[in-house]
Structures are given as structure tokens and as C-alpha cells.
Write a protein that holds these residues in place. Structure first.
Motif, mmCIF file in Angstrom:
data_model
loop_
_atom_site.group_PDB
_atom_site.id
_atom_site.type_symbol
_atom_site.label_atom_id
_atom_site.label_comp_id
_atom_site.label_asym_id
_atom_site.label_seq_id
_atom_site.Cartn_x
_atom_site.Cartn_y
_atom_site.Cartn_z
ATOM 1 N N LEU A 196 0.825 -1.199 0.000
ATOM 2 C CA LEU A 196 0.000 0.000 0.000
ATOM 3 C C LEU A 196 0.867 1.261 0.000
ATOM 4 O O LEU A 196 1.892 1.322 0.672
ATOM 5 N N LEU A 197 0.424 2.253 -0.753
ATOM 6 C CA LEU A 197 1.158 3.493 -0.903
ATOM 7 C C LEU A 197 0.157 4.618 -1.081
ATOM 8 O O LEU A 197 -0.920 4.402 -1.641
ATOM 9 N N ALA A 198 0.469 5.811 -0.588
ATOM 10 C CA ALA A 198 -0.391 6.976 -0.797
ATOM 11 C C ALA A 198 0.313 7.962 -1.709
ATOM 12 O O ALA A 198 1.447 8.340 -1.454
ATOM 13 N N ILE A 199 -0.357 8.352 -2.798
ATOM 14 C CA ILE A 199 0.228 9.255 -3.780
ATOM 15 C C ILE A 199 -0.620 10.522 -3.863
ATOM 16 O O ILE A 199 -1.816 10.448 -4.167
ATOM 17 N N PRO A 200 -0.041 11.686 -3.607
ATOM 18 C CA PRO A 200 -0.800 12.938 -3.715
ATOM 19 C C PRO A 200 -1.466 13.083 -5.085
ATOM 20 O O PRO A 200 -0.862 12.801 -6.120
ATOM 21 N N GLY A 201 -2.720 13.508 -5.061
ATOM 22 C CA GLY A 201 -3.480 13.667 -6.283
ATOM 23 C C GLY A 201 -4.173 12.402 -6.723
ATOM 24 O O GLY A 201 -5.148 12.442 -7.477
ATOM 25 N N VAL A 202 -3.689 11.260 -6.259
ATOM 26 C CA VAL A 202 -4.272 9.957 -6.593
ATOM 27 C C VAL A 202 -4.920 9.344 -5.368
ATOM 28 O O VAL A 202 -6.020 8.803 -5.428
#
Length: 216
Positions: A96-102
Motif C-alpha cells: 500500500l502506498l499513498a500518492i498525492p493527487g491519486v
């Protein structure tokens, strides 16, 4: 022989998974394959753990190096953490990863390192930046990133000219519904979209559901 980046967008995450498995079955090393799928609605919660907060379709093949011999870049940064998942081959490393804008995504493979800025500096990180760094033209990279933002899954493969036919045939496989990038970009633009903006809020689970229903 020059290394190229082959990229395709899928509306259905399961079909992207099948594509990854088909690539591996064809002998493409899992170290040359990457998958990034939207997980805002937490539908893939069981596939990974340890969320990481970062900053930040037709088959298209692109040179990984710009004409001046230097890697392509786009200005966006990210940080990384541990990614742990279950599966077979590449999918074993799904996390799991958090990507700004996504927003939250599930991801694995070489693209994750550039999304988080590892090895290329913060200026090369983020989804948009990582795609441009890999040689994807910026116009296409914006559409791919927006496609993931709206619920899609991206599969990117590194390979040379000798592998091109095999990779392209699998990415555009007969048993999957691959996205035509030009058609999808035109669809985005009918709603006033111009380019991917990592500072924009990511879609909510409700917005993603509406988007996916619209594409059925």
C-alpha cells in the motif's frame, strides 16, 4: 539495445493482475514489471499492509532516455516505507502506498522506487514524475496518472526491442479490456480536464464508484 517503457491502463484491477501474470509466464522478469492500482475505496485492503504517505492505456512504448542522453524528469517528490503483500511473482511484493493527487494505491515493481523518489531524488518522484522519468511523454503521463486517479490500474514494463512484440501483445491481450489512451484522454477533456494535478483532492470512494459505473 535501448530499453523502452511499455505502459497500459486498465479499468479492471483483476485484468491488470492477469496481465502481470501473463507477462511473467512469457518470461518477462518481474523486476521489469510494475503495477499501480487505485485503492481509495480500500477494495484491496487484504493484499498489503503498512500504508506509506508520499508527496508527490492503448499500449504505448517510450524511450527511457531523453534525446539529450539524460533521463527524463518531472518535478514531484515522495517518500517511502515498507511494502508487504501476498501473491505470486511480482504480486508477492504488492503493498500500500499513498500518492498525492491519486490517494491510496496498491503497487509493486520498479515504478514504486521512482514514485517514491528512491534513487533519482525527490524531484523525480510521484506518479507523474516517475512515468516521465521512465521515458513516457508528458502528455501521455498526465492521462495515465489521471486514469489511476479515477480508479484505474497501470501496468508498466521495461524491455528492449527484441521483447517489444511479446510485451505489446500481452498488454493488449485478447482476454482483457485495455483502455485506449486517446479515447480516454478525449473523454477526460469533455469534462473540462486538462492535465493531472497532484495538488487536487483525490476521488472519494463514492466518486470512484460513480466513475466505474459510468464506464461499464
Amino acid at each position: 539495445m535501448a530499453i523502452r517503457t511499455f505502459t497500459h491502463l486498465y479499468d479492471d484491477y483483476a485484468e491488470a493482475e492477469q496481465t502481470v501474470q501473463a507477462l511473467e509466464a512469457a518470461g518477462v522478469p518481474h523486476s521489469d514489471i510494475s503495477i499501480v492500482g487505485n485503492n481509495v475505496d480500500d477494495r484491496h485492503a487484504s493484499t498489503g499492509r503498512t500504508a506509506t504517505t508520499g508527496t508527490t492505456a492503448g499500449t504505448v512504448a517510450h524511450d527511457a532516455i531523453a534525446h539529450d542522453g539524460e533521463p527524463n524528469r518531472a518535478a514531484t517528490g515522495a517518500t517511502t516505507g515498507t511494502l508487504v503483500g501476498t501473491g505470486v511473482g511480482l504480486l508477492t511484493g504488492l503493498g500500500l502506498l499513498a500518492i498525492p493527487g491519486v490517494g491510496p494505491v496498491v503497487a509493486a515493481g520498479w515504478l514504486v522506487a521512482t514514485v517514491t523518489g528512491a534513487g533519482i531524488g525527490a524531484a523525480g518522484g510521484g506518479l507523474l514524475g516517475s512515468l516521465v522519468h521512465a521515458g513516457v511523454p508528458e502528455e501521455h503521463a498526465h492521462a495515465y496518472a489521471e486514469g489511476v486517479r479515477r480508479g484505474g490500474t497501470l501496468v508498466s514494463v521495461r524491455g528492449d526491442d527484441s521483447q517489444a512484440v511479446t510485451i505489446e501483445e500481452i498488454l493488449a491481450g485478447r482476454q482483457v479490456r485495455a483502455v485506449d489512451l486517446d479515447t480516454r484522454r478525449a473523454d477526460f477533456r469533455t469534462g473540462g480536464w486538462d492535465r493531472f494535478d497532484e495538488t487536487s483532492p483525490h476521488y472519494t470512494a463514492e466518486q470512484l464508484d460513480a466513475e466505474r459505473r459510468r464506464r461499464v
